[in-house]
Design a protein around this motif. Sequence first.
Motif, PDB file in Angstrom:
ATOM      1  N   GLY A 131      -8.029  -3.112   7.267  1.00 24.52           N
ATOM      2  CA  GLY A 131      -7.802  -1.854   6.559  1.00 24.52           C
ATOM      3  C   GLY A 131      -8.665  -1.797   5.316  1.00 24.52           C
ATOM      4  O   GLY A 131      -8.230  -2.145   4.222  1.00 24.52           O
ATOM      5  N   CYS A 156       0.857  -1.190   0.000  1.00 16.53           N
ATOM      6  CA  CYS A 156       0.000   0.000   0.000  1.00 16.53           C
ATOM      7  C   CYS A 156       0.892   1.239   0.000  1.00 16.53           C
ATOM      8  O   CYS A 156       1.839   1.333   0.786  1.00 16.53           O
ATOM      9  CB  CYS A 156      -0.909   0.001   1.224  1.00 16.53           C
ATOM     10  SG  CYS A 156      -1.857  -1.526   1.421  1.00 16.53           S
ATOM     11  N   LYS A 172      -3.699  -0.791  -3.178  1.00 17.25           N
ATOM     12  CA  LYS A 172      -4.263  -1.737  -2.217  1.00 17.25           C
ATOM     13  C   LYS A 172      -5.016  -2.811  -2.998  1.00 17.25           C
ATOM     14  O   LYS A 172      -6.243  -2.957  -2.910  1.00 17.25           O
ATOM     15  CB  LYS A 172      -5.179  -1.024  -1.225  1.00 17.25           C
ATOM     16  CG  LYS A 172      -5.298  -1.758   0.099  1.00 17.25           C
ATOM     17  CD  LYS A 172      -5.952  -0.905   1.158  1.00 17.25           C
ATOM     18  CE  LYS A 172      -6.006  -1.654   2.467  1.00 17.25           C
ATOM     19  NZ  LYS A 172      -4.722  -1.699   3.182  1.00 17.25           N
ATOM     20  N   GLU A 179     -10.292   1.053   4.167  1.00 15.67           N
ATOM     21  CA  GLU A 179      -9.880   2.336   3.593  1.00 15.67           C
ATOM     22  C   GLU A 179     -10.988   3.072   2.856  1.00 15.67           C
ATOM     23  O   GLU A 179     -11.270   4.225   3.140  1.00 15.67           O
ATOM     24  CB  GLU A 179      -8.671   2.188   2.659  1.00 15.67           C
ATOM     25  CG  GLU A 179      -7.575   1.227   3.096  1.00 15.67           C
ATOM     26  CD  GLU A 179      -7.054   1.414   4.515  1.00 15.67           C
ATOM     27  OE1 GLU A 179      -7.502   2.315   5.234  1.00 15.67           O
ATOM     28  OE2 GLU A 179      -6.193   0.617   4.932  1.00 15.67           O
ATOM     29  N   ILE A 205     -10.056   5.869   5.018  1.00 13.38           N
ATOM     30  CA  ILE A 205      -9.248   7.033   4.663  1.00 13.38           C
ATOM     31  C   ILE A 205     -10.048   7.929   3.732  1.00 13.38           C
ATOM     32  O   ILE A 205     -10.629   7.462   2.750  1.00 13.38           O
ATOM     33  CB  ILE A 205      -7.942   6.603   3.969  1.00 13.38           C
ATOM     34  CG1 ILE A 205      -7.042   5.837   4.943  1.00 13.38           C
ATOM     35  CG2 ILE A 205      -7.197   7.812   3.417  1.00 13.38           C
ATOM     36  CD1 ILE A 205      -5.801   5.265   4.294  1.00 13.38           C
TER      37      ILE A 205
END
Length: 662
Positions: free
Chosen positions: A341, A239, A355, A343, A382
Amino acid sequence: MKAKHGGGERGEAGSGGHRKRGLLLVPEFPSDSFWSYRYIMRIIGRKAAFPPLGLLTFAGYLPSDWDLEVVDLNVCAPSQGQLRAKMTEASAVFVTAMSIQKRSLVEILQGPARGLGVPMVLGGPFASSYRDQILDPRSDSDRVLHDGLDALVWGEAYESIDALLEWLDEHPRHTRGEAPRLFIPQAVAEVAPGSRAYLNDRSIFRSLDDVPLPRWDLIRVSDYHSMMIQTTAGCPFRCDFCDIIQFNGGFNRPKSPVMVRRELEALLATGYRGSVFGVDDNFIGTPDATSAILDTIIEFQREHRYPFTFYTQASVNLGTPKLRHLIGKMKQAGFDAVFLGIETPDEDALRGMNKKQNLKVDVPETIAAIQAAGIEVYAGFIFGSDSDVPSTADRIVEFVKRTRIFTAMTGMLTPVPHTPLWERLKNQGRLQPAEYSGNNTDDEVQFVPLGMTPEQMHEGIHDILARLFNSTESYRRALDMLHSVQAHIFSVKRREMRYLRSALVSFWRQGVRRLDRAYFRLLWQAGRLDRRLRRRARSDARRLRRALRTLRRDGELRLRGDLARTEEWLGHAHDYLVRFRPDARLEQVRAWVTEVQERLSAGSLTVEDARAVYENARRYLKVQMRIHRFPGVTLSRAIEAAIKGLHYEQVMNAVVREPTRG
């Protein structure tokens, strides 16, 4: 590999010589951070969320002629005079920090450490990722670090421990104004900015089996809400925003099952019982090793009546058909949560982050599979990627609600030095001057976004936080989570007096003082769910009792219901035997279940098989009836979620500083 000064040979160094004093110092986490859990600690009667595992492990490398003391500013708050006195008496001060602890470290150097002659050594993620900013300061705070620190240690302690201790022997006094001495492998220091050419270098990233046990004797475990353990390090994925692999390695390094058992036994010997956070960068990075580690944890738990519950971090490919068997093992090991994760739900943004692993699975399906096993999903999101636009905030909120994720750590994209993201933004001239705090819910936009203005990015993160973490929405999602993640018998926590105290404090503070109907609705619905699950378990237990009576009376097998129901009972029998019959070896239990499953599918199940399945499934259901008896496990988990929700709300309010929206 053994360090000359530490690890397994600590007793050989310095015997009979001058003794040294090492102060192990932990800077404070800011309250307005998701990961500080400061507001939770005030209710549950603990002083800090996690112990300083890295620093305690580093202490294990130091030779026996060092007398060590830990001062964790998250646990205690000595006056500046008291802390200065401790630092004055030390031969060296060893600090470990994440970037989010920078502000506290700067305050230490400007306050109690100012003007002292004791050398200051900084390690941990902050020293590794932000070494350039400290060595070549461009902000006032970086100048404080440059002038106040004597040494920076990159990566894991084994790489530099001998050289560091020799250097301290030669430099016993702090030298103000000189750049700190950087201890870093040459192969890392010489790569081009943002390069990851060294990530698979096994001479840098070595086996973890020679890592010493953490020095648990240096802290009081009762000060902390959760203990920590590391079973693997590194991650095979790339990532572009991730700095962890920069200093932990671009491949997975698992500890051997023998080492994992040693870690668990050392933790058990402290007297601690409760939650344990597995700090692995990606717990499933080497699936076969993970499977062996889980078997070790399961056997340990069975032998000691399940003293711990676990949670850890993993990649979303846990949901692929190849790896889904690990979910069942995680359940049997006592895992009650896993951090993923995720995101963003936007595939273009995931491609831009490199990713790729998230693009190869159905993420909502993965979440549902984990939740169905009774394991809660924590998730990271994110906001601010190049593909993001203002409406992306709506997509993140909708995804969180749809997948019934309660703990949704959401922050702005924060470029970290030495990552491809940082270098790309720097080369494009998009990095903004910023006093980096490490808090991804911070207001400061640190680069020029593409799909929105900085003001829109600022508003977007506020919008996400306000919509997810106002109390009404938080309680609603908590109830959704409780319906999706029903407690399993491997993770039921012991009820101690402190839990009763925290429940009463929560009831008064969140319910009575606020007159919060949403809070009372959460507890009422959780209590109803406990009653419903208890009634269901009682009904199934009666059905099994009748089936057993028929078997004993007639000696003939007449399966009632469909194959799926009998397979469900076989699953209950398996779980009961694993959890409550440690006298039966794990491989014996699994072999028996496999044999019964094969005979069941072939229509040749024997009376003896059926009797064993029914009896153990009924015992399992009795456990279910017990854990859902008032005050049931679901109600207890609802109170825990409400307390956690209060922390998220306080963090959100500290960031947004405006009335929340429903």
